[in-house]
Design an enzyme around this catalytic site. Sequence first.
Site, PDB file in Angstrom:
ATOM      1  N   ASN A 130     -10.265   8.397   3.869  1.00 16.43           N
ATOM      2  CA  ASN A 130     -11.016   8.347   5.134  1.00 16.43           C
ATOM      3  C   ASN A 130     -10.238   8.980   6.281  1.00 16.43           C
ATOM      4  O   ASN A 130     -10.789   9.213   7.339  1.00 16.43           O
ATOM      5  CB  ASN A 130     -11.386   6.901   5.485  1.00 16.43           C
ATOM      6  N   GLY A 182      -6.213  11.224   7.442  1.00 19.45           N
ATOM      7  CA  GLY A 182      -4.909  11.794   7.100  1.00 19.45           C
ATOM      8  C   GLY A 182      -4.936  12.738   5.906  1.00 19.45           C
ATOM      9  O   GLY A 182      -5.863  13.538   5.738  1.00 19.45           O
ATOM     10  N   ILE A 183      -3.904  12.625   5.090  1.00 22.08           N
ATOM     11  CA  ILE A 183      -3.752  13.536   3.948  1.00 22.08           C
ATOM     12  C   ILE A 183      -4.913  13.370   2.963  1.00 22.08           C
ATOM     13  O   ILE A 183      -5.436  14.357   2.423  1.00 22.08           O
ATOM     14  CB  ILE A 183      -2.393  13.262   3.251  1.00 22.08           C
ATOM     15  N   ASP A 202      -9.441  -3.211  -1.177  1.00 22.89           N
ATOM     16  CA  ASP A 202      -7.982  -3.181  -1.235  1.00 22.89           C
ATOM     17  C   ASP A 202      -7.564  -2.744  -2.641  1.00 22.89           C
ATOM     18  O   ASP A 202      -7.908  -3.405  -3.623  1.00 22.89           O
ATOM     19  CB  ASP A 202      -7.485  -4.604  -0.929  1.00 22.89           C
ATOM     20  N   VAL A 203      -6.805  -1.658  -2.718  1.00 21.09           N
ATOM     21  CA  VAL A 203      -6.406  -1.150  -4.042  1.00 21.09           C
ATOM     22  C   VAL A 203      -5.449  -2.089  -4.776  1.00 21.09           C
ATOM     23  O   VAL A 203      -5.199  -1.904  -5.964  1.00 21.09           O
ATOM     24  CB  VAL A 203      -5.764   0.264  -3.979  1.00 21.09           C
ATOM     25  N   TYR A 243       9.806   1.508   1.060  1.00 26.26           N
ATOM     26  CA  TYR A 243       8.918   2.668   0.886  1.00 26.26           C
ATOM     27  C   TYR A 243       9.487   3.661  -0.135  1.00 26.26           C
ATOM     28  O   TYR A 243       8.787   4.112  -1.046  1.00 26.26           O
ATOM     29  CB  TYR A 243       8.730   3.332   2.249  1.00 26.26           C
ATOM     30  N   LYS A 253       7.927   4.851  -3.791  1.00 25.10           N
ATOM     31  CA  LYS A 253       7.560   6.240  -4.066  1.00 25.10           C
ATOM     32  C   LYS A 253       8.359   6.821  -5.231  1.00 25.10           C
ATOM     33  O   LYS A 253       7.838   7.617  -6.006  1.00 25.10           O
ATOM     34  CB  LYS A 253       7.758   7.091  -2.804  1.00 25.10           C
ATOM     35  N   ILE A 264       4.397  15.219   7.409  1.00 22.81           N
ATOM     36  CA  ILE A 264       3.081  15.812   7.603  1.00 22.81           C
ATOM     37  C   ILE A 264       2.514  15.267   8.912  1.00 22.81           C
ATOM     38  O   ILE A 264       2.711  14.088   9.228  1.00 22.81           O
ATOM     39  CB  ILE A 264       2.132  15.438   6.425  1.00 22.81           C
TER      40      ILE A 264
END
Length: 237
Positions: free
Chosen positions: A13, A15-16, A51-52, A143, A147, A176
């Site tokens: 929805n 941003g990237i 929510d994933v 974070y 990742k 970005i």
Amino acid sequence: MSEPRSVLITGANQGIGAAIAARFLDLGDKVSTIYHSGQDPDPRILGITGDVTDTETVEAAFKTIEAQNGPVEVLVANAGITRDQLLLRMTDAEFDSVLSVNLGGAFKCVRRASKSMLRLKRGRIVLIGSVVALYGSPGQVNYSSSKSALVGMARSLTREIGSRGITANVVAPGFIDTSMTAALPQERQDAYKASIPAGRFAQPDEVAGVVQFLASADAGYISGAVIPVDGGLGMGH
Ligand code: NDP
């Protein structure tokens, strides 16, 4: 022209994710997204709020997507959050929530998407990582851990289901121009720009083009790879 594919991009929805979605929409693909609570996606996208990290939500979303767009052939696990904090001040909740969304959310979507991909005997999985996964970043122990784990995930997926026409790769963006980087203090933004060989942040579409390529027929023999899109910051990491 090839048949439209069912493409699921989490967090498309803004941003990237929104830039990635625009690429697939331009190709004529059927794009869906699971997003959390923010602004609505492009009206051409089948948007499902949820929510994933929640297995039932993911299951229900896939059922809706399959009914409307067909089995997911391309999954881009893009939804992600940051909760930056120095190590000694980082709470369990700050660590757990980032791992849960960035790693757990990707896992839950990959696990569900692989069902139909295995049946179809083809599929493309692209996990959105980060340059800091392998470069490291102060204040981002949570974070960067989440990742870098995606690299292990893509490589294990490649070994487990790579013989079934399914590829799994990580795209590792540097900095970005999105709300995530806009939230950084100006002096941090300036310091980052000074350390990036390209001397600038990237536009979201520069990440989207690489994702589009990895999802294409031309990239059928690329799997388990980490593709940096970072202006040279990580020097290929
Ligand atoms: P944004 O904050 O702009 O977008 C994040 C997206 O993830 C939103 O769509 C958000 O939905 C969604 N999301 C967050 N939590 C959940 C959840 N629990 N369930 C479902 N959806 C969720 O981030 P960016 O576009 O900047 O980042 C996209 C990806 O790229 C992330 O994985 C990020 O880590 C990675 N990345 C970004 C970089 C950058 O410089 N911006 C650099 C390197 C990697 P909603 O809006 O509804 O909350």
